[in-house]
Scaffold this motif. Structure first.
Motif, PDB file in Angstrom:
ATOM      1  N   ARG A 240       0.877  -0.890   0.015  1.00  0.00           N
ATOM      2  CA  ARG A 240       0.059  -0.104  -0.067  1.00  0.00           C
ATOM      3  C   ARG A 240       0.876   1.072   0.087  1.00  0.00           C
ATOM      4  O   ARG A 240       1.944   1.471   0.382  1.00  0.00           O
ATOM      5  N   LYS A 270      -8.602  10.253   0.667  1.00  0.00           N
ATOM      6  CA  LYS A 270      -9.679   9.008   0.914  1.00  0.00           C
ATOM      7  C   LYS A 270      -9.275   7.829   1.119  1.00  0.00           C
ATOM      8  O   LYS A 270      -8.200   7.880   0.063  1.00  0.00           O
ATOM      9  N   ASP A 271      -9.383   7.404   2.250  1.00  0.00           N
ATOM     10  CA  ASP A 271      -9.988   6.252   2.169  1.00  0.00           C
ATOM     11  C   ASP A 271     -10.897   5.677   2.917  1.00  0.00           C
ATOM     12  O   ASP A 271     -11.500   5.780   3.350  1.00  0.00           O
ATOM     13  N   SER A 272     -10.794   4.301   2.988  1.00  0.00           N
ATOM     14  CA  SER A 272     -12.203   3.148   3.252  1.00  0.00           C
ATOM     15  C   SER A 272     -11.317   2.552   5.005  1.00  0.00           C
ATOM     16  O   SER A 272     -10.895   2.279   5.410  1.00  0.00           O
ATOM     17  N   LEU A 284     -14.169  -2.290  -0.601  1.00  0.00           N
ATOM     18  CA  LEU A 284     -14.105  -1.275   0.032  1.00  0.00           C
ATOM     19  C   LEU A 284     -15.680  -0.977  -0.056  1.00  0.00           C
ATOM     20  O   LEU A 284     -15.970  -0.324  -0.889  1.00  0.00           O
ATOM     21  N   ASP A 287     -15.327   5.133  -0.777  1.00  0.00           N
ATOM     22  CA  ASP A 287     -14.468   5.156  -1.877  1.00  0.00           C
ATOM     23  C   ASP A 287     -11.696   5.807  -1.104  1.00  0.00           C
ATOM     24  O   ASP A 287     -12.721   5.528   0.106  1.00  0.00           O
ATOM     25  N   THR A 288     -11.876   5.495  -1.883  1.00  0.00           N
ATOM     26  CA  THR A 288     -10.220   5.029  -1.749  1.00  0.00           C
ATOM     27  C   THR A 288      -9.292   5.802  -2.901  1.00  0.00           C
ATOM     28  O   THR A 288      -9.726   5.928  -3.808  1.00  0.00           O
ATOM     29  N   ASP A 289      -8.258   6.265  -2.242  1.00  0.00           N
ATOM     30  CA  ASP A 289      -6.921   7.355  -3.686  1.00  0.00           C
ATOM     31  C   ASP A 289      -6.010   6.082  -3.232  1.00  0.00           C
ATOM     32  O   ASP A 289      -4.917   6.572  -3.855  1.00  0.00           O
ATOM     33  N   PRO A 309      -7.576  -0.048  -6.533  1.00  0.00           N
ATOM     34  CA  PRO A 309      -6.855   0.022  -5.785  1.00  0.00           C
ATOM     35  C   PRO A 309      -5.813  -0.886  -5.659  1.00  0.00           C
ATOM     36  O   PRO A 309      -4.750  -1.322  -5.699  1.00  0.00           O
ATOM     37  N   SER A 334      -7.618  -5.809  -2.508  1.00  0.00           N
ATOM     38  CA  SER A 334      -8.587  -4.406  -2.350  1.00  0.00           C
ATOM     39  C   SER A 334      -9.571  -4.205  -4.154  1.00  0.00           C
ATOM     40  O   SER A 334      -8.672  -3.941  -4.957  1.00  0.00           O
ATOM     41  N   ALA A 661      -9.874   7.798   7.440  1.00  0.00           N
ATOM     42  CA  ALA A 661     -11.189   7.415   7.238  1.00  0.00           C
ATOM     43  C   ALA A 661     -12.695   8.045   8.184  1.00  0.00           C
ATOM     44  O   ALA A 661     -11.686   8.058   9.344  1.00  0.00           O
TER      45      ALA A 661
END
Length: 809
Positions: A240, A270-272, A284, A287-289, A309, A334, A661
């Motif tokens: 990650r 953003k992260d979840s 997820l 949303d996530t970046d 992701p 993910s 998050a």
């Protein structure tokens, strides 16, 4: 656990794949190779070859051409990359695909290699449609820009025609004339350096036990070299992006000097929220970046890999290896869900070039990342004395007296209650406890501020250790269990050196204040130093660990740098050049075996791997030695060596803010917008969290920034010193109205989990369920002091800029 050789890894993977039913999925028109977990590789005829879009680098090494005084913008050419003209237009126009998309359905995973179809093309820009070989209800387009020869930026846009759960993969094979995986070194800043091994590690020392852990019933934990990511475990790693100090994955070919690196270009916002220990396929929630970056041994050739992701494989190192064996920490993939009409765009930069050394690669990637991210100082509101007054709450509240030794509750403590876990109170003189450094700070601050309570606490602790804290052969009792009144019978150069430094600083303060300390105290410190000196090896190193009879248990020289500050203070205090000469001998080892070999390992005690503190301590040792050197040429050499060590140390410090998050403590309980992680440092390859370790390092950075030549290179050391100070000093310092999830005022937290990794509980966005408060308090305290070559300005004679030996009163 079986180890993996560089040449044997692919054979083992092939054997596992032959047993995997996913190896030849029936819907694939092409049957690709697989990772250990069964995920297909990109077929050879679809792999991106770096040489296909950049011209061959010049044969002579590139000079360091850009001025550090000028920030490199992402539109400008990067230093150390090839500047030899654009590649042939035909190669650029036919830039090949190397992608596949994984779609998660109710029936399982479907792998879809993509075919690139050019939609638009010019000399510097190309737009592609990435068409999966089967209908996936996902439209993918790619916009590529050749910024300069050797610098390609590409953004991939995903748009859902119908609701879809997807994972995107790209592989970049790095092939030169003689490139082999075994001939290449790799970089994941703050996590992976070269092959991520400890030089000289032997079977006899791999399981040396050095650090207490309440999770093992008060026994000492084993920290073996194969319990963290390294080529001994596997040669395919993607992680990650919030596990590295800045989102970069790089490969460097030692013989040719060629390098390639992938850099994530998006702002990660953003992260979840995830369960603490996810496994397998994870959809997820939101949303996530966060994507992932890494590298792979592709049939003996190196490849760089990116995912969005995030996708961690072949192992997902999410829990300390001593708690859960690494081979049980399987891959995690993910999937991002897009509903019909929703879209997501993700962008990267691919850079190819040549440099003189692995150290230059570290500098190149750091400069590129800093230029792109441009981290700003974290706003602050407290004065230095206000911070020190808050930290004093820890001294008062954690103080504990026993029938023999007095100290502070300092290790194995709950962040929620700030009390010791399992009521096992242990005093630790150095490393994570720093009982004696905190006692000295408590006493000296009490004297300066006229606070009798601090004076009494500091005096009580120091007196008890001078009277009862030494063993029969003159060593300090490193770890003392207060309840059982028993000490741990294993000793380390690091704890002994740090504790000796604290005692000498107390003696210095007393002499300077016209209170000559008892001669007995000085004699005990001298004997401690003599005992440690007797362990110095012919090459100048000090062994990492030894027993009460001084039999060496770990000959690794990782603790050598930790002895230098105490020796230099002893030289000045006792006016004895012997201590300076011993420190200089240790300095030769640090220069030749640590800095020149990029071997920054084994300084920390609760792991045995590449670590940040090995680099910061090496730089600090050079700083101390420069303070006792009158020869200008030698001082310049020490400055240059310190700068190299600082470069590696800075690669552990985060240049961006990790997204958290809602539901994460580090977002919800750290006002106003959550923790800003920029300026915090990753710990080591084994301990993949961030902390507030600073101590002398910021003064070292400022000194290097002032002295390094050419002067235009000094900006990054000053800039990072200011960034680190602004971020560490008060963000997580608990105080009334802003406790940051900590139970008591002044208890500076230790283990801050910025990513999906923990010591057995809690996961990302939280603190570890137990931690040490002793060293974070000491670190912030020391960071706020401004010292000259390790000495407080008040203790320096005004007539000598380099602080000659202190005159006796």
């Amino acid at each position: 656990m079986p180890t993996h050789g560089l040449e044997d890894e692919q054979q083992e993977a092939a054997h596992k794949n032959s047993l995997n039913p996913l190896h030849h999925p029936p819907h694939h028109p092409i049957a690709p190779q697989h990772f250990v977990d069964g995920t297909p590789d990109v077929p050879d005829n679809m792999v991106v070859h770096v040489k296909d879009f950049v011209e061959q680098a010049p044969t002579t090494p590139l000079a360091r051409t850009n001025s550090f005084g000028q920030i490199v913008r992402k539109e400008e050419p990067l230093s150390r990359t090839t500047q030899s003209g654009p590649p042939p237009p035909s190669l650029w126009a036919d830039f090949p695909a190397a992608d596949y998309v994984t779609i998660l359905t109710d029936d399982g995973k479907q792998f879809h290699p993509t075919v690139r179809q050019r939609v638009l093309h010019s000399e510097s820009e190309t737009v592609y449609a990435l068409c999966p070989l089967r209908d996936t209800k996902l439209q993918i387009t790619e916009h590529c820009i050749l910024r300069t020869p050797g610098v390609l930026e590409f953004g991939v846009h995903f748009r859902a025609v119908e609701t879809v759960r997807f994972s995107f993969n790209r592989e970049v094979r790095v092939e030169g004339q003689h490139d082999k995986f075994s001939e290449c070194d790799f970089l994941l800043p703050g996590l992976w350096y070269k092959h991520n091994l400890v030089a000289g590690m032997s079977d006899e020392t791999q399981n040396i036990v050095l650090c207490p852990n309440p999770a093992t019933n008060k026994m000492l934990s084993s920290f073996a070299y194969n319990l963290y990511p390294s080529v001994r475990v596997g040669t395919c790693w993607t992680v990650r992006e919030d596990k590295v100090a800045y989102p970069v994955a790089a490969v460097y070919h030692r013989k040719s000097g060629e390098f390639t690196f992938i850099q994530r270009m998006d702002v990660l916002e953003k992260d979840s929220l995830l369960p603490g220990f996810p496994r397998g396929e994870v959809v997820l929630e939101g949303d996530t970046d966060i994507g992932s970056l890494g590298f792979k041994n592709n049939n003996g050739s190196p490849s760089l890999v990116l995912n969005f992701p995030w996708y961690e494989r072949d192992f997902a190192y999410q829990r300390k290896g001593t708690i859960l064996p690494l081979e049980e920490q399987g891959p995690v993939q993910s999937f991002l869900e897009l509903k019909a009409g929703e879209s997501k765009t993700v962008s990267w930069r691919l850079v190819y070039g040549r440099c003189d050394s692995y150290h230059e690669l570290v500098c190149t990637t750091w400069e590129a990342s800093y230029a792109h991210l441009q981290p700003k100082l974290v706003p602050t509101s407290l004065l230095d004395d206000e911070i020190l007054d808050l930290l004093c709450h820890y001294f008062v509240d954690s103080y504990l007296s026993t029938p023999t030794l007095h100290g502070f509750k300092c290790v194995n403590m709950s962040p929620r209650t700030c009390e010791v876990v399992e009521e096992d109170v242990a005093f630790e003189v150095g490393f994570v406890g720093r009982v004696l450094m905190n006692a000295t700070n408590c006493y000296t601050y009490g004297q300066k501020k006229g606070r009798q309570d601090l004076i009494e606490i500091g005096t009580s602790v120091l007196t008890s250790w001078f009277e009862h804290g030494f063993t029969e052969n003159g060593l300090l009792k490193e770890i003392f269990h207060a309840n059982e009144q028993q000490q741990v019978e294993l000793f380390t150069s690091r704890r002994q050196g740090e504790a000796a430094l604290a005692l000498i600083q107390y003696l210095e303060f007393e002499r300077h204040s016209c209170r000559p300390p008892p001669a007995e105290y000085e004699s005990k410190v001298k004997r401690l130093l003599e005992t440690c000196i007797s362990l110095q090896q012919v090459d100048g190193s000090f062994p990492r660990a030894f027993d009460k009879n001084l039999a060496i248990k770990d000959a690794n020289g990782g603790g050598t740098s930790c002895m230098v500050p105490a020796l230099i203070h002893a030289f000045r205090y006792f006016d004895d050049p012997k201590y300076r000469d011993i420190a200089i001998h240790a300095g030769y080892y640090i220069v030749s075996e640590v800095v020149e070999q990029d071997n920054y390992t084994s300084s920390t005690i609760d792991a045995n791997c590449p670590d940040k503190e090995a680099a910061t301590y090496a730089a600090t040792a050079m700083w101390y030695l420069a303070g006792v050197t009158e020869v200008e040429q030698l001082r310049q050499r020490l400055t240059k060596v310190a700068a190299k060590a600082c470069d590696f140390a800075l690669s552990y410090f985060m240049l961006y803010d990790t997204p958290f998050a809602a539901g994460h403590i580090l977002k919800d309980q750290v006002p106003p917008h959550g923790l800003h992680t920029r300026g915090w440092g990753l710990v080591s390859s084994e301990n993949n969290h961030i902390d507030c370790y600073a101590f002398d390092f910021l003064d070292v950075l400022r000194w290097v920034g002032d002295e390094v030549r050419p002067a235009s290179q000094g900006w990054k050391y000053h800039t990072m010193a200011n960034l680190i100070a602004s971020s560490l000093r008060e963000q997580l310092l608990p105080r009334p109205g802003r406790m940051c999830g900590i139970g008591k005022v002044g208890y500076m937290p230790e283990v801050v989990q910025q990513t999906l990794w923990d010591y057995g509980k809690n996961g990302k966005g939280t603190y570890n369920y137990f931690m040490a408060f002793g060293w974070p308090v000491a670190s912030i305290w020391r960071m706020l002091e401004r010292r000259v070559f390790g000495f407080h300005p008040d203790l320096l004679p005004a007539d000598h800029p380099h602080a000659p030996p202190l005159a006796r009163t």
